[in-house]
Design an enzyme around this catalytic site. Structure first.
Site, PDB file in Angstrom:
ATOM      1  N   ASP A 204      -6.326   0.487   5.847  1.00 45.23           N
ATOM      2  CA  ASP A 204      -5.291   0.953   4.923  1.00 45.23           C
ATOM      3  C   ASP A 204      -4.322   1.901   5.626  1.00 45.23           C
ATOM      4  O   ASP A 204      -4.721   2.825   6.325  1.00 45.23           O
ATOM      5  CB  ASP A 204      -5.961   1.669   3.751  1.00 45.23           C
TER       6      ASP A 204
ATOM      7  N   SER B 207      -0.580  -0.019   1.370  1.00 43.59           N
ATOM      8  CA  SER B 207      -1.597  -0.249   0.348  1.00 43.59           C
ATOM      9  C   SER B 207      -0.961  -0.877  -0.897  1.00 43.59           C
ATOM     10  O   SER B 207      -0.291  -1.891  -0.798  1.00 43.59           O
ATOM     11  CB  SER B 207      -2.315   1.073   0.043  1.00 43.59           C
TER      12      SER B 207
END
Length: 388
Positions: free
Chosen positions: A188, A40
């Protein structure tokens, strides 16, 4: 091999500034890292540092210094942070429950402006970028070194794949028809683990074994041979409250019972679409929304510490209230950036004060592995810098 690992989420706003202080106190600190890992936002800054340091390595003395590179990374991260300020259209998208809150275009534009068409395989510094492959429902990693070196993925692809957090951003599909992950739908990496220290350690062991002609997966002695060669600085602010994790597990179980009672014999196939919102995610698989806060980062740090020991592994985790952070991020990113800058200053002053107190003790009573500055001075900076 020295590794710097960045958590996903808000932590880079603080830890990058602390990293800059370490570089100012110990010139060459960051350049000694041979590998950067993250997911991320941790993937964003890992890719930025690896890219900038790789350019510096090629350009020599004409390139920007490490402090300038870290300053550029801080500015890049803050620019990314500002893209999450809520506008009316974002609220409408969220309320609909059908599409993610952001379309991701602004993030992509900044990444393309920063990295262009550069590929992972063009980096001199090693990277390990973690994502979550929703097509097969398991962790996915991107790295450019053997074994399983990636010669296809661009830095932009890796960054977008690693940061497609459910409800906030669209699931990412690269469009590639070759390579390990091909055209899978990526989410993610925090959905597998918000800390990448153990993933980086595993890939580093595999690389070192490969260099000596071994297969780390089949060689029982790989850990004994290569663990002494690895040091990791893990940077993050992932919450670690056991009560919170237990509560989320209860919510997960309750939601599963409710859905099973409403939809008997229902199946949960892998995700097939790139557009989704909270309503679809809730009905499809509530666990996906909670995986982010299930405590993986806590286990990650514990296992890495047990394998490497306190002299080879340091976890720097400044305190951060994630709820307050999210509220501030969506409302006023500039105020949040200023606030996290102040937190970083406080954390650095505390680290320095702990270092000074430690220096007053007799040498035999000092425990340098308990203080960031002492650890950096006594372990990270002691051996000669890497030559290749």
């Amino acid at each position: 091999m020295r590794i710097i690992s960045f958590d996903g989420g808000p932590s880079a706003l603080i830890t990058l500034r602390v990293l800059r202080q370490l570089e100012a106190r110990f010139p060459g600190f960051v350049e000694r890292a041979q590998m950067f890992s993250g997911t991320s936002t941790g993937a964003f800054v890992s890719l930025y540092l690896a890219h900038a340091l790789s350019l510096r390595q090629r350009q020599g003395v004409q390139a920007p210094g490490c402090l300038d590179i870290i300053d550029g990374c801080i500015a890049f991260n803050e620019r990314m942070t500002r893209q999450f300020k809520v506008k009316a259209i974002n609220i409408l998208r969220l309320i609909s429950g059908l599409v993610p809150m952001y379309d991701g275009k602004a993030i992509r534009e900044i990444l393309e402006e920063t990295f262009g068409e550069a590929k992972l395989c063009e980096l001199e510094k090693m990277v390990v970028i973690e994502a979550f492959d929703s097509t097969v429902w398991r962790k996915a990693t991107y790295h450019q070194f053997p074994p399983d070196a990636d010669f296809v993925t661009t830095l932009v692809d890796a960054a977008l794949a690693s940061s497609a957090f459910p409800v906030l951003m669209p699931i990412y599909r690269s469009g590639n028809t070759v390579g390990r992950h091909k055209n899978d739908l990526m989410m993610d990496g925090a959905l597998s683990n918000n800390s990448t220290a153990m993933t980086a350690l595993s890939d580093a062991l595999g690389y070192l074994a490969y260099q000596d002609g071994h297969d780390a997966g089949e060689d029982d002695l790989s850990e004994a041979r290569y663990l002494p060669q690895i040091s990791i600085l893990s940077l993050g602010c992932t919450p670690q409250s056991p009560k919170w994790f237990e509560k989320c597990a209860e919510m997960d179980a309750s939601m599963r019972m409710l859905l099973d009672s409403l939809f008997r014999d229902s199946k949960h196939p892998p995700m097939r679409e790139m557009q989704y919102g909270w309503l679809w995610l809730l009905l499809h698989n509530f666990r996906a929304a909670l995986a982010f806060i299930e405590g993986g980062a806590q286990s990650d740090a514990r296992y890495a510490s047990e394998l490497l020991g306190p002299r080879q592994f340091f976890r720097f985790r400044p305190p951060l209230n994630s709820v307050d952070f999210v509220v501030s991020l969506l409302g006023n990113p500039d105020a949040l950036i200023e606030q996290t800058g102040q937190v970083a200053e406080v954390q650095w002053r505390q680290a320095l004060e702990g270092y000074r107190l430690q220096q007053k003790l007799p040498p035999e009573e000092r425990e340098p592995w308990r203080n960031l500055v002492s650890w950096a001075e006594n372990y990270w900076m002691q051996d000669p810098p890497p030559t290749g």
